[in-house]
Design an enzyme around this catalytic site. Structure first.
Site, PDB file in Angstrom:
ATOM      1  CG  ASP A  38      -2.167   0.884   0.963  1.00 20.81           C
ATOM      2  OD1 ASP A  38      -3.234   0.324   0.676  1.00 20.81           O
ATOM      3  OD2 ASP A  38      -2.050   2.124   1.051  1.00 20.81           O
ATOM      4  CB  VAL A  80       6.373  -3.112  -9.047  1.00 19.46           C
ATOM      5  CG1 VAL A  80       5.836  -4.531  -9.227  1.00 19.46           C
ATOM      6  CG2 VAL A  80       5.215  -2.126  -8.897  1.00 19.46           C
ATOM      7  CG  ASN A 100      -7.609  -4.100  -4.074  1.00 18.15           C
ATOM      8  OD1 ASN A 100      -8.811  -4.158  -4.293  1.00 18.15           O
ATOM      9  ND2 ASN A 100      -7.105  -3.330  -3.121  1.00 18.15           N
ATOM     10  CB  SER A 152     -15.194  -1.217 -12.149  1.00 17.94           C
ATOM     11  OG  SER A 152     -16.302  -0.426 -11.740  1.00 17.94           O
ATOM     12  CE1 TYR A 165     -11.899   2.637 -10.408  1.00 13.34           C
ATOM     13  CE2 TYR A 165     -14.163   2.327 -11.139  1.00 13.34           C
ATOM     14  CZ  TYR A 165     -13.104   1.967 -10.323  1.00 13.34           C
ATOM     15  OH  TYR A 165     -13.259   0.939  -9.421  1.00 13.34           O
ATOM     16  N   GLY A 166     -13.440   4.117 -15.956  1.00 14.64           N
ATOM     17  CA  GLY A 166     -14.096   3.127 -16.805  1.00 14.64           C
ATOM     18  C   GLY A 166     -13.172   2.602 -17.890  1.00 14.64           C
ATOM     19  CE  LYS A 169     -10.687  -0.614 -11.486  1.00 11.99           C
ATOM     20  NZ  LYS A 169      -9.555  -1.387 -10.930  1.00 11.99           N
ATOM     21  CB  ALA A 197     -16.896  -3.271  -1.484  1.00 19.49           C
ATOM     22  NE  ARG A 200      -8.739   5.090   1.578  1.00 12.95           N
ATOM     23  CZ  ARG A 200      -7.478   5.457   1.349  1.00 12.95           C
ATOM     24  NH1 ARG A 200      -6.954   6.448   2.020  1.00 12.95           N
ATOM     25  NH2 ARG A 200      -6.737   4.838   0.451  1.00 12.95           N
TER      26      ARG A 200
END
Length: 307
Positions: A38, A80, A100, A152, A165-166, A169, A197, A200
């Site tokens: 994270d 990474v 994630n 998503s 975002y779309g 995803k 879900a 946050r």
């Protein structure tokens, strides 16, 4: 039969809060050794802190499990790589990768800056690419790997104010589709989770009682089925508030027009046949679409010869 992850090593990105935290804790509870990744930034990707990931590590260790924390920014490949090297140095293998980590920069397309678009693409798409690339050869050499992308409904169906975002995803689904083909001979299975879900990311978008119904743990129950020994391959699992469903991309059988009839007017005239869903199917690869059209052309030529 109880699902176990004994002896497995898992990397969970964005595991300090919400879904990632839930995924990491449940994997550990079922025996996995976990890299809790994270960056510790805010929902929009700003800032950084290791506090949340270290708290998850402490919870895992308190239950008798093994975990390490790493603050790699998934959009930075060298960070990474360092995370993966630390996991290999400690445990000698990596069996599971849960992509994630994510951020939101929601605005209508008119008001969105290109910087906001690129940043979301970098974290979601290149973040998934970077993490997958860093473990891919390890999984190939092991002849074992389980990778979960996070997609998503915003990508599959659209959502106002989420063009960045779309787009990101849907991109990870394209990544999944090809990795499935390339990883098959080495027992690497790649699936996608489409979660809803109360985290946050969504807490101020829904009433508190609804947020509680959309607990991350409900999504994690579905996620675990995508990364165990008996996981499916190329599966899109939708999960939220206790509901579970699958999503698929289908293509209709379509129509064929000979060269003399290949005009937009004729395409429109055959619209009902082109869109008829009675013979629609999932295609195993992009080549299967070309194969289908070639077969239609060959069938037409054969019928012409017989006439």
């Amino acid at each position: 039969m109880t699902m176990s992850f004994e002896g497995k090593v898992a990397i969970v990105t964005g595991a300090g809060n919400g879904l990632g935290r839930s995924h990491a804790l449940e994997l550990a509870k079922r025996g996995a050794k976990v890299v809790v990744n994270d960056l510790g930034g805010a929902r929009d990707g700003s800032g950084a802190s290791s506090k949340a990931s270290q708290e998850v590590v402490r919870l895992i260790e308190d239950m008798g499990g093994e975990a390490i924390s790493h603050g790699a920014n998934v959009a930075n490949y060298s960070e990474v790589e360092d995370m993966v090297q630390q996991a290999m140095a400690k445990w000698g293998r990596i069996d599971i990768l849960i992509n994630n980590a994510g951020i939101l920069r929601d605005k209508s397309f008119s008001k969105m800056t290109l910087d906001d678009f690129k940043l979301v693409m970098d974290v979601h798409v290149m973040g998934s690419v970077n993490c997958t690339k860093a473990v891919w050869e390890i999984m190939k050499q092991q002849n074992y790997g389980r990778i979960v992308m996070t997609t998503s409904s915003s990508g599959m169906y659209g959502n106002f104010g989420q063009s960045n975002y779309g787009a990101a995803k849907m991109a990870v689904l394209g990544l999944m589709n090809t990795l499935v083909l390339e990883g098959a001979k080495n027992n690497i299975r790649v699936n996608s989770l489409a979660p809803t879900a109360g985290t946050r990311m969504t807490e101020d978008l829904m009433p508190e009682e609804i947020v509680k119904a959309f607990a991350p743990e409900a999504v994690t129950a579905g996620m675990l089925t995508l990364c165990d020994d008996d996981a499916p391959n190329r599966f899109i699992l939708c999960a939220g508030a206790g509901g579970y469903a699958s999503a698929s991309i289908f293509e209709t059988d379509g129509c064929f027009l000979p060269q003399s009839s290949q005009s937009p007017e004729q395409v429109r005239a055959h619209w009902d046949e082109l869109t008829a869903q009675d013979k629609q199917a999932e295609l195993a690869s992009g080549a299967k679409q070309g194969e289908k059209f070639v077969m239609k052309a060959m069938a037409f030529m054969k019928s012409q010869q017989q006439d």
